[in-house]
Design a protein around this motif. Structure first.
Motif: not given
Length: 310
Positions: A240, A262, A264-265, A294-295
C-alpha cells in the motif's frame, strides 16, 4: 496493529572474493616494496626527479597495499562485542580514505618540487634512468594485472590498484623523459613528466577520497536510483505504501537497505516479503531490514504524530 521485522543477510558469496583479494594484495606488496628500494636508489644516483617521484608513489603503494591487506584481515573479524555489531568491516573504507589522502599529498609535493626544478634544471643520467624506468614499467604491469580482478567490486583494492596505475604512468613518463634527455639533452623533460603524471594521479586520488567519504557519510550508492527502487517496491501487489526508505553502504560489496512497508489488508506477508527480497536481490541489496505494517497501524501512527504523541 502487529508488525513483522525481518533481517536478511547473505555472506557466502563474499568469502572467495576476500581470499583472492588478500592473496593478490600480499603478493603485490612484496613485489612493490622490493622494487621501490631499487628505484629510489636509481633515482638518487641518476639525479632523476621522475624516478624519485615514481619511487615516492611506490612507497605510497607499499603503504597502501600493506594497509589494504591489513584492512581485509581486520574487516573479516567477527564482532567481538555488542558495540560493533557489523564487526570491523568499515576498516577497509578507512584504509581507502587514508590511501587516497596519502596519494594526493605525495602528488602535490612532487608538483611543487618539479616546478622548482623547471626554474633550476638538474643534469640527469638518462641511460640509467631509462633502464630503471623500463624495469619499473614491467613490475607495475605485473602488479596491476594481479590486482585488476579485485579492483572492480572492492573500493579498498580499487584504491591500491589506482596507486599502481599511477606508478605505471610514472614509469611511462620517466621513459619518455629519459628518451628526450638522451637524444636532445632536454633536462626539462624530467620535471615536466613528473608534473603531468602527478596531475593525473591527483584526479584519481580525489575519486577515492570522494567515494570513501560518501560511504562514511552513509550516502546512497551512486549507481542506485532510490526513486526507481521506491516505485518498483510500491508497484508490488499487496504493497500500500513505503516510508523511511534508506540505502547505504557498510563497506565494498556490502549494500544495506531498511524501510517500512504498509501492507494491504488480507495480504500474505511472508509471500509479500519474498517478492520484495527478490526485487532487492537484482540490485545486490542482499542485506535488508524490512518492517511490514498494516494500513491501520500506519494511520494510527500518523494520527499520534499529529497530536504530538509520536
Amino acid at each position: 496493529m502487529g508488525k513483522d521485522i525481518v533481517h536478511h543477510e547473505k555472506k557466502d558469496h563474499h568469502v572467495h572474493h576476500h581470499a583472492a583479494n588478500q592473496r593478490a594484495l600480499l603478493i603485490s606488496f612484496i613485489i612493490i616494496s622490493g622494487f621501490m628500494i631499487v628505484e629510489a636508489i636509481g633515482g638518487y644516483v641518476s639525479g632523476s626527479l621522475a624516478l624519485l617521484s615514481d619511487a615516492g608513489h611506490m612507497l605510497s603503494d607499499a603503504i597502501s597495499l600493506g594497509l589494504s591487506y591489513t584492512a581485509i584481515l581486520v574487516g573479516n573479524r567477527a564482532s567481538v562485542n555488542n558495540r560493533k555489531t557489523f564487526g570491523y568491516k568499515r576498516f577497509e573504507i578507512l584504509a581507502a580514505l587514508f590511501n587516497g589522502a596519502l596519494l594526493l599529498f605525495i602528488s602535490v609535493w612532487i608538483v611543487v618540487e618539479a616546478i622548482s626544478r623547471i626554474n633550476a634544471p638538474v643534469e640527469v643520467a638518462s641511460f640509467e634512468m631509462m633502464v630503471i624506468a623500463c624495469i619499473g614499467l614491467l613490475v607495475n604491469l605485473v602488479v596491476a594485472r594481479i590486482l585488476h580482478g579485485g579492483s572492480e567490486d572492492n573500493l579498498n583494492v580499487h584504491s591500491a590498484f589506482l596507486h599502481v596505475l599511477g606508478d605505471l604512468l610514472g614509469s611511462l613518463g620517466a621513459i619518455a623523459a629519459a628518451v628526450l634527455i638522451f637524444l636532445f639533452g632536454w633536462n626539462l623533460a624530467d620535471p615536466i613528466a613528473s608534473i603531468v603524471v602527478s596531475l593525473i594521479i591527483i584526479k584519481s586520488s580525489w575519486s577515492i577520497l570522494r567515494d570513501s567519504i560518501n560511504i562514511l557519510m552513509e550516502a546512497k550508492p551512486d549507481h542506485l536510483d532510490i526513486e526507481k527502487i521506491r516505485q518498483e517496491i510500491t508497484a508490488i501487489d499487496g504493497v500500500d505504501g513505503i516510508h523511511d526508505l534508506h540505502i547505504w553502504t557498510i563497506t565494498s560489496e556490502f549494500l544495506s537497505l531498511s524501510c517500512h512497508l504498509t501492507a494491504k489488508d488480507g495480504v500474505d506477508r511472508d509471500e509479500l516479503l519474498r517478492h520484495v527480497e527478490t526485487l532487492l536481490s537484482h540490485y545486490r541489496l542482499d542485506h535488508s531490514t524490512i518492517q511490514i505494517e498494516s494500513v491501520h497501524f500506519n494511520t494510527c501512527r500518523s494520527d499520534c504524530a499529529h497530536h504530538g504523541h509520536h
